[in-house]
Design a protein around this motif. Structure first.
Motif, PDB file in Angstrom:
ATOM      1  N   PHE A  81       0.851  -1.197   0.000  1.00 51.95           N
ATOM      2  CA  PHE A  81       0.000   0.000   0.000  1.00 51.95           C
ATOM      3  C   PHE A  81       0.887   1.249   0.000  1.00 51.95           C
ATOM      4  CE2 PHE A  81      -4.640  -0.544   0.523  1.00 51.95           C
ATOM      5  CZ  PHE A  81      -4.693  -1.913   0.373  1.00 51.95           C
ATOM      6  N   SER A  82       1.938   1.216   0.810  1.00 51.48           N
ATOM      7  CA  SER A  82       2.818   2.380   0.923  1.00 51.48           C
ATOM      8  C   SER A  82       3.623   2.612  -0.366  1.00 51.48           C
ATOM      9  CB  SER A  82       3.738   2.139   2.122  1.00 51.48           C
ATOM     10  OG  SER A  82       4.709   3.121   2.232  1.00 51.48           O
ATOM     11  N   ALA A  83       4.252   1.549  -0.867  1.00 49.45           N
ATOM     12  CA  ALA A  83       5.109   1.699  -2.054  1.00 49.45           C
ATOM     13  C   ALA A  83       4.304   2.053  -3.294  1.00 49.45           C
ATOM     14  CB  ALA A  83       5.906   0.416  -2.281  1.00 49.45           C
ATOM     15  N   SER A  84       3.000   1.722  -3.288  1.00 52.91           N
ATOM     16  CA  SER A  84       2.180   1.959  -4.481  1.00 52.91           C
ATOM     17  C   SER A  84       2.039   3.458  -4.789  1.00 52.91           C
ATOM     18  CB  SER A  84       0.801   1.323  -4.329  1.00 52.91           C
ATOM     19  OG  SER A  84       0.032   2.041  -3.384  1.00 52.91           O
ATOM     20  N   PHE A  85       2.358   4.317  -3.831  1.00 53.99           N
ATOM     21  CA  PHE A  85       2.315   5.764  -4.102  1.00 53.99           C
ATOM     22  C   PHE A  85       3.508   6.207  -4.939  1.00 53.99           C
ATOM     23  CE2 PHE A  85      -0.557   5.378  -0.583  1.00 53.99           C
ATOM     24  CZ  PHE A  85      -1.564   6.271  -0.914  1.00 53.99           C
ATOM     25  N   PHE A  86       4.516   5.327  -5.073  1.00 57.99           N
ATOM     26  CA  PHE A  86       5.748   5.712  -5.760  1.00 57.99           C
ATOM     27  C   PHE A  86       5.977   4.942  -7.059  1.00 57.99           C
ATOM     28  CE2 PHE A  86       6.111   6.518  -1.274  1.00 57.99           C
ATOM     29  CZ  PHE A  86       6.773   7.737  -1.187  1.00 57.99           C
ATOM     30  N   ASN A  87       5.517   3.691  -7.109  1.00 59.61           N
ATOM     31  CA  ASN A  87       5.839   2.859  -8.265  1.00 59.61           C
ATOM     32  C   ASN A  87       4.849   1.699  -8.352  1.00 59.61           C
ATOM     33  OD1 ASN A  87       7.289   1.832 -10.452  1.00 59.61           O
ATOM     34  ND2 ASN A  87       9.270   2.165  -9.463  1.00 59.61           N
ATOM     35  N   LYS A  88       4.953   0.926  -9.412  1.00 61.46           N
ATOM     36  CA  LYS A  88       4.090  -0.262  -9.570  1.00 61.46           C
ATOM     37  C   LYS A  88       4.604  -1.348  -8.613  1.00 61.46           C
ATOM     38  CE  LYS A  88       1.250  -3.113 -11.795  1.00 61.46           C
ATOM     39  NZ  LYS A  88       0.693  -3.780 -10.643  1.00 61.46           N
ATOM     40  N   VAL A  89       3.706  -1.949  -7.863  1.00 63.04           N
ATOM     41  CA  VAL A  89       4.105  -2.987  -6.902  1.00 63.04           C
ATOM     42  C   VAL A  89       3.323  -4.264  -7.180  1.00 63.04           C
ATOM     43  CG1 VAL A  89       4.447  -3.523  -4.451  1.00 63.04           C
ATOM     44  CG2 VAL A  89       4.167  -1.154  -5.150  1.00 63.04           C
ATOM     45  N   ASP A  90       4.013  -5.386  -7.056  1.00 66.11           N
ATOM     46  CA  ASP A  90       3.364  -6.695  -7.174  1.00 66.11           C
ATOM     47  C   ASP A  90       3.661  -7.499  -5.924  1.00 66.11           C
ATOM     48  OD1 ASP A  90       3.888  -6.060 -10.302  1.00 66.11           O
ATOM     49  OD2 ASP A  90       2.190  -7.450 -10.020  1.00 66.11           O
ATOM     50  N   ILE A  91       2.680  -8.282  -5.475  1.00 68.50           N
ATOM     51  CA  ILE A  91       2.941  -9.080  -4.276  1.00 68.50           C
ATOM     52  C   ILE A  91       2.987 -10.571  -4.583  1.00 68.50           C
ATOM     53  CG2 ILE A  91       2.138  -7.549  -2.449  1.00 68.50           C
ATOM     54  CD1 ILE A  91      -0.467  -8.792  -2.439  1.00 68.50           C
ATOM     55  N   VAL A  92       3.839 -11.252  -3.818  1.00 74.52           N
ATOM     56  CA  VAL A  92       3.879 -12.713  -3.825  1.00 74.52           C
ATOM     57  C   VAL A  92       3.545 -13.133  -2.398  1.00 74.52           C
ATOM     58  CG1 VAL A  92       5.405 -14.724  -3.987  1.00 74.52           C
ATOM     59  CG2 VAL A  92       5.554 -12.913  -5.694  1.00 74.52           C
ATOM     60  N   ALA A  93       2.438 -13.824  -2.230  1.00 74.23           N
ATOM     61  CA  ALA A  93       1.998 -14.238  -0.892  1.00 74.23           C
ATOM     62  C   ALA A  93       0.893 -15.270  -1.062  1.00 74.23           C
ATOM     63  CB  ALA A  93       1.476 -13.027  -0.106  1.00 74.23           C
ATOM     64  N   VAL A  94       0.354 -15.710   0.052  1.00 77.69           N
ATOM     65  CA  VAL A  94      -0.754 -16.670   0.000  1.00 77.69           C
ATOM     66  C   VAL A  94      -1.814 -16.252   1.011  1.00 77.69           C
ATOM     67  CG1 VAL A  94       0.364 -18.250   1.665  1.00 77.69           C
ATOM     68  CG2 VAL A  94      -1.346 -19.156   0.099  1.00 77.69           C
ATOM     69  N   VAL A  95      -3.062 -16.431   0.630  1.00 78.98           N
ATOM     70  CA  VAL A  95      -4.166 -16.246   1.586  1.00 78.98           C
ATOM     71  C   VAL A  95      -5.026 -17.505   1.525  1.00 78.98           C
ATOM     72  CG1 VAL A  95      -4.259 -13.721   1.501  1.00 78.98           C
ATOM     73  CG2 VAL A  95      -5.576 -15.039  -0.158  1.00 78.98           C
ATOM     74  N   GLY A  96      -5.917 -17.648   2.490  1.00 74.59           N
ATOM     75  CA  GLY A  96      -6.789 -18.815   2.518  1.00 74.59           C
ATOM     76  C   GLY A  96      -8.113 -18.526   1.839  1.00 74.59           C
ATOM     77  N   ALA A  97      -8.929 -19.577   1.760  1.00 77.15           N
ATOM     78  CA  ALA A  97     -10.242 -19.446   1.120  1.00 77.15           C
ATOM     79  C   ALA A  97     -11.144 -18.494   1.906  1.00 77.15           C
ATOM     80  CB  ALA A  97     -10.885 -20.819   1.020  1.00 77.15           C
ATOM     81  N   ASP A  98     -10.772 -18.238   3.178  1.00 79.47           N
ATOM     82  CA  ASP A  98     -11.588 -17.357   4.023  1.00 79.47           C
ATOM     83  C   ASP A  98     -11.275 -15.870   3.822  1.00 79.47           C
ATOM     84  OD1 ASP A  98      -9.018 -17.452   4.983  1.00 79.47           O
ATOM     85  OD2 ASP A  98      -9.578 -17.500   7.101  1.00 79.47           O
ATOM     86  N   PHE A 136       6.973   1.993   6.503  1.00 75.29           N
ATOM     87  CA  PHE A 136       8.246   2.727   6.388  1.00 75.29           C
ATOM     88  C   PHE A 136       9.047   2.148   5.228  1.00 75.29           C
ATOM     89  CE2 PHE A 136      12.741   3.083   7.008  1.00 75.29           C
ATOM     90  CZ  PHE A 136      12.930   4.377   7.467  1.00 75.29           C
ATOM     91  N   ALA A 137       9.180   0.822   5.223  1.00 77.88           N
ATOM     92  CA  ALA A 137       9.968   0.173   4.168  1.00 77.88           C
ATOM     93  C   ALA A 137       9.382   0.469   2.786  1.00 77.88           C
ATOM     94  CB  ALA A 137      10.022  -1.328   4.415  1.00 77.88           C
ATOM     95  N   GLY A 138       8.053   0.516   2.698  1.00 77.40           N
ATOM     96  CA  GLY A 138       7.401   0.791   1.412  1.00 77.40           C
ATOM     97  C   GLY A 138       7.718   2.188   0.910  1.00 77.40           C
ATOM     98  N   GLY A 139       7.734   3.157   1.824  1.00 77.01           N
ATOM     99  CA  GLY A 139       8.063   4.531   1.433  1.00 77.01           C
ATOM    100  C   GLY A 139       9.522   4.638   1.024  1.00 77.01           C
ATOM    101  N   MET A 140      10.369   4.002   1.806  1.00 75.90           N
ATOM    102  CA  MET A 140      11.813   4.063   1.529  1.00 75.90           C
ATOM    103  C   MET A 140      12.144   3.411   0.178  1.00 75.90           C
ATOM    104  SD  MET A 140      14.882   2.375   3.756  1.00 75.90           S
ATOM    105  CE  MET A 140      16.553   2.554   3.146  1.00 75.90           C
ATOM    106  N   MET A 141      11.654   2.197   0.012  1.00 69.43           N
ATOM    107  CA  MET A 141      11.958   1.447  -1.209  1.00 69.43           C
ATOM    108  C   MET A 141      11.259   2.082  -2.416  1.00 69.43           C
ATOM    109  SD  MET A 141      13.468  -1.680  -1.385  1.00 69.43           S
ATOM    110  CE  MET A 141      13.657  -2.938  -2.634  1.00 69.43           C
ATOM    111  N   GLY A 142      10.026   2.533  -2.196  1.00 68.16           N
ATOM    112  CA  GLY A 142       9.281   3.167  -3.285  1.00 68.16           C
ATOM    113  C   GLY A 142      10.051   4.377  -3.784  1.00 68.16           C
ATOM    114  N   PHE A 143      10.516   5.217  -2.870  1.00 67.59           N
ATOM    115  CA  PHE A 143      11.264   6.409  -3.273  1.00 67.59           C
ATOM    116  C   PHE A 143      12.557   6.003  -3.991  1.00 67.59           C
ATOM    117  CE2 PHE A 143      14.605   9.516  -2.529  1.00 67.59           C
ATOM    118  CZ  PHE A 143      14.032  10.636  -3.115  1.00 67.59           C
TER     119      PHE A 143
END
Ligand code: AMP
Length: 299
Positions: free
Chosen positions: A34-51, A236-243
């Motif tokens: 959410f944070s990095a998306s203000f600076f650049n295109k972001v893609d996530i790799v993760a898993v969620v459940g059916a819930d 914080f990391a998203g802002g730093m890396m995004g910038f």
């Protein structure tokens, strides 16, 4: 190519002196993206459940965050429950249920293997390593971790550090990982494991940056309203890396500026529960807070 993040996408239950929420959207990859998306295109790799609620998936899409690498598995989503006292700097974990993360085998979609900026957000360090190994030639790799993994998977975390550029930890984690109480010594000992830089976050007391050549100290943005500090570190990391991902050349001055953007993004995140504030934030508000930050810290 933009930024790729691997980390947790969670349903959090949080209690702070100012309120209580159950099963709200959280997770390290969530706050970061959410944070990095203000600076650049972001893609996530993760898993969620059916819930995992469809409405939460919609929030990622609304922010333009790529969810091609977000697997939906049978079973329950990762859940974390935490409590904060008036000292917002310490999260007291009540439970951590890894659920679908227990047997997650991350697979980076082919197209995203060329991402130039990679953030290995807080998750099992073996999963962080696994994702990093799938990447082709990233320009900048940063990672985060936490007490849970430092106490259960310290060796895996140490292995990872030899392959990354920047590690972000909070002060308690830096002490726990290095066995040093002095943060200068803690940073030096972590640098010996391979990263080019160590960022030590001190919550409302700001942030310390250490590389082999220099160090830098930045205050946090002073706020009157803090409702929930969950996710401040990842934001914080998203802002730093995004910038940094927008900089033509990453030099000392840009790194310093990136720490300020990190602090500013974190200052928004803590104003509300979950990603509430980040979801309704504008670039104009970020620019205004940056300007104000310069004003109150210049001397
Ligand atoms: P932060 O406050 O930035 O340290 O991150 C808080 C987020 O980390 C919460 O939304 C949790 O869902 C997530 N989290 C808590 N414990 C873990 C863990 N062991 N592994 C991965 N993510 C976690």
């Amino acid at each position: 190519m933009g930024i790729l993040v691997v980390g947790s996408v969670a349903l959090d239950s949080v209690q702070t002196p100012f309120g209580k929420r159950d099963n709200i959207l959280g997770g390290s990859a969530t706050f970061f993206s959410f944070s990095a998306s203000f600076f650049n295109k972001v893609d996530i790799v993760a898993v969620v459940g059916a819930d995992f609620p469809k409405s939460d998936l919609g929030l990622f899409r609304k922010k333009g965050i790529g969810t091609e690498g977000l697997e939906i598995a049978g079973g329950n989503t990762f859940r974390w429950k935490g409590r904060y006292d008036y000292d917002f700097n310490t999260a007291h974990t009540i439970y951590t249920h890894l659920n679908v993360f227990s047997d997650f085998k991350p697979s980076v979609p082919e197209r995203l293997k060329n991402s130039e900026y990679v953030f290995l957000a807080n998750i099992d360090p073996d999963l962080q390593y696994n994702v990093l190994k799938q990447m082709k030639r990233p320009k900048l790799v940063a990672c985060d971790s936490m007490n849970f993994w430092i106490s259960t998977k310290k060796k895996s975390l140490a292995r990872l550090l030899d392959h990354i550029d920047i590690i972000l930890l909070n002060d308690a984690e830096a002490r726990q990982f290095s066995g040093e109480s002095n943060l200068f010594k803690a940073a030096r000992s972590i640098l010996k494991l391979g990263p080019r830089a160590v960022v030590i976050k001190k919550g409302e007391h700001g942030v310390l940056y250490f590389s082999r050549e220099s160090h830098f100290v930045a205050p946090a943005y002073l706020l009157e309203t803090i409702n929930d500090p969950t996710g401040a570190g990842d934001t914080f990391a998203g802002g730093m890396m995004g910038f940094l991902s927008r900089c033509k050349k990453i030099n000392d001055a840009e790194i310093r500026r990136s720490l300020i953007y990190g602090s500013i993004m974190a200052s928004f995140a803590v104003e509300d529960f979950s990603v509430g504030r980040l979801a309704r934030l504008s670039k104009r508000e970020i620019a205004a807070r940056y300007k104000h930050f310069r004003k109150i810290t210049r001397f």
